[in-house]
Scaffold this active site. Structure first.
Site, PDB file in Angstrom:
ATOM      1  N   ASN A  11      -8.076   1.878  -3.185  1.00 46.74           N
ATOM      2  CA  ASN A  11      -7.235   2.967  -2.686  1.00 46.74           C
ATOM      3  C   ASN A  11      -5.844   2.377  -2.464  1.00 46.74           C
ATOM      4  O   ASN A  11      -5.600   1.702  -1.471  1.00 46.74           O
ATOM      5  CB  ASN A  11      -7.819   3.510  -1.370  1.00 46.74           C
ATOM      6  CG  ASN A  11      -6.948   4.583  -0.743  1.00 46.74           C
ATOM      7  OD1 ASN A  11      -6.003   5.064  -1.370  1.00 46.74           O
ATOM      8  ND2 ASN A  11      -7.248   4.955   0.487  1.00 46.74           N
ATOM      9  N   TRP A  12      -4.953   2.635  -3.424  1.00 44.74           N
ATOM     10  CA  TRP A  12      -3.611   2.025  -3.340  1.00 44.74           C
ATOM     11  C   TRP A  12      -2.720   2.729  -2.325  1.00 44.74           C
ATOM     12  O   TRP A  12      -1.635   2.241  -2.009  1.00 44.74           O
ATOM     13  CB  TRP A  12      -2.941   2.054  -4.724  1.00 44.74           C
ATOM     14  CG  TRP A  12      -3.527   1.092  -5.703  1.00 44.74           C
ATOM     15  CD1 TRP A  12      -4.505   0.166  -5.484  1.00 44.74           C
ATOM     16  CD2 TRP A  12      -3.148   0.950  -7.092  1.00 44.74           C
ATOM     17  NE1 TRP A  12      -4.766  -0.547  -6.636  1.00 44.74           N
ATOM     18  CE2 TRP A  12      -3.949  -0.081  -7.636  1.00 44.74           C
ATOM     19  CE3 TRP A  12      -2.235   1.591  -7.917  1.00 44.74           C
ATOM     20  CZ2 TRP A  12      -3.837  -0.487  -8.980  1.00 44.74           C
ATOM     21  CZ3 TRP A  12      -2.123   1.192  -9.248  1.00 44.74           C
ATOM     22  CH2 TRP A  12      -2.918   0.161  -9.768  1.00 44.74           C
ATOM     23  N   LYS A  13      -3.138   3.888  -1.854  1.00 43.31           N
ATOM     24  CA  LYS A  13      -2.338   4.671  -0.891  1.00 43.31           C
ATOM     25  C   LYS A  13      -0.912   4.869  -1.429  1.00 43.31           C
ATOM     26  O   LYS A  13      -0.726   4.942  -2.637  1.00 43.31           O
ATOM     27  CB  LYS A  13      -2.347   3.995   0.483  1.00 43.31           C
ATOM     28  CG  LYS A  13      -3.759   3.673   0.969  1.00 43.31           C
ATOM     29  CD  LYS A  13      -3.804   3.333   2.419  1.00 43.31           C
ATOM     30  CE  LYS A  13      -5.196   2.858   2.782  1.00 43.31           C
ATOM     31  NZ  LYS A  13      -5.391   2.641   4.177  1.00 43.31           N
ATOM     32  N   HIS A  97     -10.195  11.219   3.756  1.00 49.03           N
ATOM     33  CA  HIS A  97      -9.784   9.903   4.261  1.00 49.03           C
ATOM     34  C   HIS A  97      -9.250  10.082   5.683  1.00 49.03           C
ATOM     35  O   HIS A  97      -8.624  11.093   5.996  1.00 49.03           O
ATOM     36  CB  HIS A  97      -8.699   9.311   3.347  1.00 49.03           C
ATOM     37  CG  HIS A  97      -8.423   7.876   3.669  1.00 49.03           C
ATOM     38  ND1 HIS A  97      -7.623   7.509   4.721  1.00 49.03           N
ATOM     39  CD2 HIS A  97      -8.864   6.727   3.103  1.00 49.03           C
ATOM     40  CE1 HIS A  97      -7.584   6.182   4.789  1.00 49.03           C
ATOM     41  NE2 HIS A  97      -8.335   5.683   3.819  1.00 49.03           N
ATOM     42  N   GLU A  99      -6.788   8.940   7.133  1.00 48.59           N
ATOM     43  CA  GLU A  99      -5.334   9.189   7.218  1.00 48.59           C
ATOM     44  C   GLU A  99      -5.035  10.663   6.948  1.00 48.59           C
ATOM     45  O   GLU A  99      -4.104  11.233   7.512  1.00 48.59           O
ATOM     46  CB  GLU A  99      -4.590   8.255   6.240  1.00 48.59           C
ATOM     47  CG  GLU A  99      -4.563   6.832   6.796  1.00 48.59           C
ATOM     48  CD  GLU A  99      -4.525   5.721   5.773  1.00 48.59           C
ATOM     49  OE1 GLU A  99      -4.177   5.974   4.601  1.00 48.59           O
ATOM     50  OE2 GLU A  99      -4.850   4.576   6.146  1.00 48.59           O
ATOM     51  N   GLU A 169     -15.943   4.624   6.862  1.00 51.89           N
ATOM     52  CA  GLU A 169     -14.735   3.884   7.189  1.00 51.89           C
ATOM     53  C   GLU A 169     -14.416   4.047   8.672  1.00 51.89           C
ATOM     54  O   GLU A 169     -13.800   5.043   9.075  1.00 51.89           O
ATOM     55  CB  GLU A 169     -13.552   4.408   6.371  1.00 51.89           C
ATOM     56  CG  GLU A 169     -13.749   4.280   4.875  1.00 51.89           C
ATOM     57  CD  GLU A 169     -12.416   4.165   4.156  1.00 51.89           C
ATOM     58  OE1 GLU A 169     -12.240   3.172   3.442  1.00 51.89           O
ATOM     59  OE2 GLU A 169     -11.555   5.031   4.330  1.00 51.89           O
ATOM     60  N   GLY A 175      -6.964  -1.013   7.886  1.00 54.93           N
ATOM     61  CA  GLY A 175      -5.622  -1.596   7.903  1.00 54.93           C
ATOM     62  C   GLY A 175      -5.336  -2.426   9.143  1.00 54.93           C
ATOM     63  O   GLY A 175      -4.197  -2.805   9.394  1.00 54.93           O
ATOM     64  N   SER A 214     -10.750  -2.926   6.169  1.00 53.29           N
ATOM     65  CA  SER A 214     -10.376  -4.342   6.141  1.00 53.29           C
ATOM     66  C   SER A 214     -11.376  -5.219   5.377  1.00 53.29           C
ATOM     67  O   SER A 214     -11.664  -6.342   5.788  1.00 53.29           O
ATOM     68  CB  SER A 214     -10.144  -4.877   7.557  1.00 53.29           C
ATOM     69  OG  SER A 214      -9.067  -4.186   8.163  1.00 53.29           O
ATOM     70  N   GLY A 235      -8.540  -0.864   0.687  1.00 58.86           N
ATOM     71  CA  GLY A 235      -7.137  -0.498   0.811  1.00 58.86           C
ATOM     72  C   GLY A 235      -6.241  -1.702   0.545  1.00 58.86           C
ATOM     73  O   GLY A 235      -5.996  -2.081  -0.612  1.00 58.86           O
TER      74      GLY A 235
HETATM   75  C1  PEP Z   1      -8.812   2.534   3.357  1.00 64.15           C
HETATM   76  O1  PEP Z   1      -7.786   3.025   3.772  1.00 64.15           O
HETATM   77  O2  PEP Z   1      -9.592   3.248   2.689  1.00 64.15           O
HETATM   78  C2  PEP Z   1      -9.079   1.155   3.690  1.00 64.15           C
HETATM   79  C3  PEP Z   1     -10.313   0.771   3.691  1.00 64.15           C
HETATM   80  O3  PEP Z   1      -7.999   0.369   3.988  1.00 64.15           O
HETATM   81  P1  PEP Z   1      -8.019  -1.202   4.342  1.00 64.15           P
HETATM   82  O4  PEP Z   1      -8.931  -1.880   3.359  1.00 64.15           O
HETATM   83  O5  PEP Z   1      -6.604  -1.643   4.204  1.00 64.15           O
HETATM   84  O6  PEP Z   1      -8.530  -1.326   5.744  1.00 64.15           O
END
Ligand code: PEP
Length: 252
Positions: A11-13, A97, A99, A169, A175, A214, A235
């Site tokens: 997930n490049w966001k 998600h 976010e 998640e 993050g 993470s 992410g």
């Molecule tokens: C995500 O946003 O889906 C995610 C898992 O981010 P990160 O790996 O940066 O925690």
């Protein structure tokens, strides 16, 4: 043990530029050539889908989007429909998600509508669920996950989960560099599978449940060893080709 193929999805966001997206996809493509046990998917920002789709056309890497409208078409400025995503060979789309839920106030019911809209066009939704830190601290994790899942089960029907992926998640792990321990993650993954099994055992056993929060090159292997963890939604670490490749290779 059911035969669930691992999935590692990037997930490049809202990161990068056209140039950096191209070099990242080239790095991932070269690094994976001839050597992946997991299915791999890349979810770039919408605007890079056409370009990235071109790079992936001769590979087994799947393309996904990070969001989708719950509506088919019309006067909805700034929205992108499921049909538009299928024009660029998307296979997956992330829905719900944290976010989107927390920053853009998407309700459980709106997430369910997106899930249904995606499937109506043959896309596979990656349904994200997860609790906030205060919810974990007040021992309401299972209530939150159950609520997020049940709305989708009620609206879409359990059979819809035959063509879906779930990503657990924990919001406090996204993050933040704070990963759930493999045991903490496994506990919730098992809860999710049992919740689906109340309706349909076969669907519960067949669905892939990814962990996200993470995941890094140095913790992926321990997480992926757990019985109900079928891959990851990645992410930050998916923005560095070598790190993402190490995570993909952590799948056995
Ligand atoms: C995500 O946003 O889906 C995610 C898992 O981010 P990160 O790996 O940066 O925690």
């Amino acid at each position: 043990m059911p035969d669930r193929q691992y999935l590692v999805a990037a997930n490049w966001k809202m990161n990068g530029s056209l140039e950096s997206a191209k070099s990242l996809v080239i790095g991932i493509k070269q690094g994976l050539a001839g050597n992946n046990n997991a299915e791999v998917a890349i979810c770039p920002p919408f605007i890079y889908l056409p370009e990235i789709s071109g790079f992936l056309s001769d590979t087994s890497i799947s393309l996904g989007a990070q969001n989708v409208s719950h509506l088919e078409n019309g006067a909805y400025t700034g929205e992108i429909s499921s049909v538009m995503l299928t024009d660029f060979a998307c296979r997956y789309v992330i829905v719900g998600h944290s976010e989107r839920r927390n920053l853009y106030h998407e309700s459980d019911s709106r997430v369910a509508e997106k899930f249904i809209a995606a499937q109506a066009q043959g896309l596979i939704p990656i349904l994200c669920v997860g609790e906030l830190l205060e919810e974990r601290e007040t021992n309401t994790t299972e209530d939150v996950i159950a609520r997020q899942l049940d709305v989708v089960i009620d609206k879409a029907g359990i059979s819809a989960f035959a063509n879906a992926v779930i990503a657990y998640e924990p919001v406090w792990a996204i993050g933040t560099g704070k990963t759930a321990t493999p045991e903490q993650a496994q506990e919730v993954h098992e809860f999710i599978r049992l919740r689906l099994a109340r309706h349909d055992n076969e669907i519960a056993n067949g669905i892939r449940i990814l962990y996200g929060g993470s995941v890094k090159a140095d913790n992926a292997e321990q997480l992926f060893k757990m019985a109900d963890i079928d891959g990851g939604l990645i992410g930050g670490a998916s923005l560095i080709a070598d790190d993402f490749l190490t995570i993909c290779r952590a799948v056995r």
